[in-house]
Scaffold this motif. Structure first.
Motif, PDB file in Angstrom:
ATOM      1  N   MET A   1      -2.378   7.194  13.286  1.00 41.46           N
ATOM      2  CA  MET A   1      -2.181   5.752  13.138  1.00 41.46           C
ATOM      3  C   MET A   1      -2.809   5.236  11.841  1.00 41.46           C
ATOM      4  O   MET A   1      -2.193   4.443  11.102  1.00 41.46           O
ATOM      5  N   LEU A   2      -4.025   5.680  11.553  1.00 44.54           N
ATOM      6  CA  LEU A   2      -4.704   5.203  10.340  1.00 44.54           C
ATOM      7  C   LEU A   2      -3.978   5.686   9.086  1.00 44.54           C
ATOM      8  O   LEU A   2      -3.879   4.943   8.098  1.00 44.54           O
ATOM      9  N   ALA A   3      -3.499   6.924   9.099  1.00 48.60           N
ATOM     10  CA  ALA A   3      -2.785   7.438   7.932  1.00 48.60           C
ATOM     11  C   ALA A   3      -1.524   6.637   7.640  1.00 48.60           C
ATOM     12  O   ALA A   3      -1.116   6.502   6.481  1.00 48.60           O
ATOM     13  N   GLU A   4      -0.898   6.075   8.668  1.00 49.70           N
ATOM     14  CA  GLU A   4       0.299   5.253   8.466  1.00 49.70           C
ATOM     15  C   GLU A   4      -0.044   3.915   7.832  1.00 49.70           C
ATOM     16  O   GLU A   4       0.776   3.324   7.119  1.00 49.70           O
ATOM     17  N   LEU A   5      -1.271   3.401   8.092  1.00 52.16           N
ATOM     18  CA  LEU A   5      -1.624   2.044   7.667  1.00 52.16           C
ATOM     19  C   LEU A   5      -2.372   2.010   6.333  1.00 52.16           C
ATOM     20  O   LEU A   5      -2.028   1.217   5.447  1.00 52.16           O
ATOM     21  N   VAL A   6      -3.393   2.836   6.170  1.00 55.47           N
ATOM     22  CA  VAL A   6      -4.271   2.716   5.002  1.00 55.47           C
ATOM     23  C   VAL A   6      -3.576   3.238   3.751  1.00 55.47           C
ATOM     24  O   VAL A   6      -2.591   3.993   3.820  1.00 55.47           O
ATOM     25  N   ALA A   7      -4.147   2.846   2.585  1.00 52.08           N
ATOM     26  CA  ALA A   7      -3.571   3.260   1.307  1.00 52.08           C
ATOM     27  C   ALA A   7      -4.201   4.546   0.783  1.00 52.08           C
ATOM     28  O   ALA A   7      -3.638   5.200  -0.086  1.00 52.08           O
TER      29      ALA A   7
ATOM     30  N   ASP B   1     -11.007  15.819   8.293  1.00 55.46           N
ATOM     31  CA  ASP B   1     -10.137  15.706   9.464  1.00 55.46           C
ATOM     32  C   ASP B   1      -8.765  16.253   9.069  1.00 55.46           C
ATOM     33  O   ASP B   1      -8.061  15.658   8.253  1.00 55.46           O
ATOM     34  N   ASP B   2      -8.391  17.396   9.645  1.00 53.68           N
ATOM     35  CA  ASP B   2      -7.145  18.061   9.248  1.00 53.68           C
ATOM     36  C   ASP B   2      -5.926  17.178   9.492  1.00 53.68           C
ATOM     37  O   ASP B   2      -4.992  17.144   8.675  1.00 53.68           O
ATOM     38  N   VAL B   3      -5.907  16.447  10.602  1.00 52.32           N
ATOM     39  CA  VAL B   3      -4.756  15.590  10.918  1.00 52.32           C
ATOM     40  C   VAL B   3      -4.642  14.461   9.901  1.00 52.32           C
ATOM     41  O   VAL B   3      -3.565  14.182   9.359  1.00 52.32           O
TER      42      VAL B   3
ATOM     43  N   ASN C   1      -1.525  14.105   7.003  1.00 51.59           N
ATOM     44  CA  ASN C   1      -0.636  12.947   7.003  1.00 51.59           C
ATOM     45  C   ASN C   1      -0.742  12.151   5.711  1.00 51.59           C
ATOM     46  O   ASN C   1       0.264  11.632   5.208  1.00 51.59           O
ATOM     47  N   LEU C   2      -1.963  12.037   5.166  1.00 47.43           N
ATOM     48  CA  LEU C   2      -2.108  11.307   3.902  1.00 47.43           C
ATOM     49  C   LEU C   2      -1.401  12.041   2.767  1.00 47.43           C
ATOM     50  O   LEU C   2      -0.693  11.427   1.951  1.00 47.43           O
TER      51      LEU C   2
ATOM     52  N   ARG D   1       1.047  14.174   3.022  1.00 50.19           N
ATOM     53  CA  ARG D   1       2.499  14.181   3.251  1.00 50.19           C
ATOM     54  C   ARG D   1       3.141  12.884   2.780  1.00 50.19           C
ATOM     55  O   ARG D   1       4.270  12.875   2.282  1.00 50.19           O
ATOM     56  N   GLN D   2       2.399  11.785   2.886  1.00 51.01           N
ATOM     57  CA  GLN D   2       2.923  10.493   2.465  1.00 51.01           C
ATOM     58  C   GLN D   2       2.599  10.188   1.005  1.00 51.01           C
ATOM     59  O   GLN D   2       2.942   9.105   0.514  1.00 51.01           O
ATOM     60  N   GLY D   3       1.915  11.090   0.336  1.00 45.80           N
ATOM     61  CA  GLY D   3       1.606  10.888  -1.068  1.00 45.80           C
ATOM     62  C   GLY D   3       0.551   9.837  -1.326  1.00 45.80           C
ATOM     63  O   GLY D   3       0.509   9.251  -2.414  1.00 45.80           O
ATOM     64  N   LYS D   4      -0.333   9.604  -0.369  1.00 41.94           N
ATOM     65  CA  LYS D   4      -1.378   8.593  -0.542  1.00 41.94           C
ATOM     66  C   LYS D   4      -2.631   9.227  -1.131  1.00 41.94           C
ATOM     67  O   LYS D   4      -2.829  10.443  -1.066  1.00 41.94           O
ATOM     68  N   LYS D   5      -3.472   8.364  -1.698  1.00 44.17           N
ATOM     69  CA  LYS D   5      -4.674   8.842  -2.381  1.00 44.17           C
ATOM     70  C   LYS D   5      -5.646   9.441  -1.372  1.00 44.17           C
ATOM     71  O   LYS D   5      -5.936   8.854  -0.319  1.00 44.17           O
ATOM     72  N   PHE D   6      -6.163  10.618  -1.697  1.00 44.21           N
ATOM     73  CA  PHE D   6      -7.106  11.302  -0.824  1.00 44.21           C
ATOM     74  C   PHE D   6      -8.194  11.929  -1.701  1.00 44.21           C
ATOM     75  O   PHE D   6      -7.897  12.726  -2.589  1.00 44.21           O
TER      76      PHE D   6
END
Length: 402
Positions: A359-365, A374-376, A380-381, A383-388
């Motif tokens: 859920m958090l990966a869908e919302l945060v930038a 946290d592997d999950v 997800n971050l 996969r969506q191309g978000k900054k990590f």
């Protein structure tokens, strides 16, 4: 004629005083001289006549003849001190004792004689008890190894409680509300059974902790070893009770910077825990300064790393959201985002955290992760191309945390 010159002169030579002192009672020269002064009428009257002049500058010193040998020097010093000790008054008075309300009346017989202060006598204090204590110096003793180890274990358990590392820390308040006071999960479960199981959910949590900390034995199968499991796996997801996020909290999480981590991964010595927390706040503050000021900071406050991130964001005036699985709100944060109504049990905790991470990966930038990843969330971050950004424990050490 000046006032000190009016003081009466010492009636006898110092040599005669030493002769008298030789027959007097006492352990030291000063005690013998003081006994001789009080034991003869001429010197005793002289001490009384010197009272008005005792504290006039130079009067007592000029009233006693000069010394001509080292023994007369000690005798002369004892005579001068005897003048001061005789002239001092010990009166009844009221004193305040620290830590006690009101005043206490102090009687003359309860105070030391002024002669003790000048080294002329040891007073009339009974030192029998002190002698008995001195005699105990040679007394032998033995150590009870079992009792010593029990005290060490109890002290270690107290440190675990103080630092939030005890297995019952999370449910201790619920147990005490039912009158259960225990140090281990097994003991708590036994007390709940005796009370007739007043809270089945709480008993389930305690049993889950007891299974976790029980330490099942290892069986040897010859070619390999395996842990023996006696209880069947519990149904997954049954204890997860999802909690809907308020719309304003959900809107705040959209585009927010999410900070999570594991305090245990930092391996901070327990003695430096408070200092390390303050330093971690400073490090997060320096990291967040490079973010836009309008950005919302969300942090996983079930761990100390997330709490430090919230405190750093508050310093910079950035909006904050405390993300938790369940439990108590983190008051310093502006908004709270809890995923479950109540804390799940057993293996459901990991399942709930995985769902929360999706859920958090869908919302945060983007996200900053300190320590264990946290592997999950990471998958997800990316996969969506978000900054990590992964901040490993060496980042902390190089920045002077400990």
């Amino acid at each position: 004629m000046s006032v000190p010159d009016q003081a009466p002169q010492f009636p006898i030579p110092l040599v005669e005083l030493l002769a008298r002192a030789r027959q007097a009672v006492g352990n030291t020269v000063e005690e013998k001289v003081f006994s001789a002064l009080k034991g003869h009428e001429d010197t005793a009257h002289w001490l009384q006549d010197m009272k008005p002049f005792a504290f006039k500058k130079g009067a007592a010193v000029k009233a006693v003849p000069a010394a001509r040998s080292k023994w007369e020097v000690r005798a002369r010093s004892a005579v001068v001190n005897a003048v001061f000790a005789t002239a001092k008054n010990v009166r009844k008075t009221e004193i305040s004792v620290p830590g006690r309300a009101g005043k206490v009346t102090l009687l003359p017989e309860e105070m030391l004689d002024p002669a003790v202060q000048y080294g002329l006598t040891q007073g009339e204090v009974d030192l029998a008890a002190l002698g008995a204590l001195t005699a105990l110096r040679g007394t032998g003793y033995t150590l009870d190894a079992a009792e010593v180890q029990a005290q060490l274990d109890a002290a270690e358990a107290q440190r675990d409680w103080a630092h939030g590392e005890h297995e019952l820390q999370g449910i201790d308040g619920d147990l005490k509300a039912l009158g259960v006071f225990a140090d281990t999960a097994a003991d708590a479960a036994a007390q709940l059974e005796v009370l007739g199981n007043p809270d089945p959910d709480l008993l389930g949590q305690v049993l889950g902790l007891a299974d976790t900390h029980a330490g099942n034995p290892v069986r040897d199968y010859g070619t390999f070893q395996a842990t023996a499991w006696y209880a069947p796996d519990k149904p997954k997801g049954r204890s997860i009770q999802a909690k809907a996020l308020p719309p304003k909290v959900k809107d705040a999480l959209k585009g927010a910077v999410y900070i999570t981590g594991s305090w245990d991964a930092l391996q901070v010595p327990r003695a430096k825990k408070a200092e390390a927390f303050d330093r971690l706040v400073d490090l997060f503050e320096a990291t967040l300064k490079r973010q836009p000021r309008t950005r919302v900071v969300a942090a996983h406050t079930d761990d100390l790393v997330g709490k430090a991130a919230i405190m750093a964001a508050k310093r910079l005036g950035m909006p904050t959201v405390a993300v938790q699985l369940a439990g108590w709100d983190f008051k310093p944060a502006r908004m709270q985002a809890q995923f479950c109504e109540r804390l799940p049990q057993g293996a459901d905790v990991d399942s709930a955290r995985a769902e929360q991470a999706v859920m958090l990966a869908e919302l945060v930038a983007g996200a900053f992760v300190l320590g264990h990843q946290d592997d999950v969330l990471t998958h997800n971050l990316k996969r969506q191309g978000k900054k990590f950004v992964a901040l490993d424990p060496t980042w902390v050490k190089h920045n002077g945390l400990y």
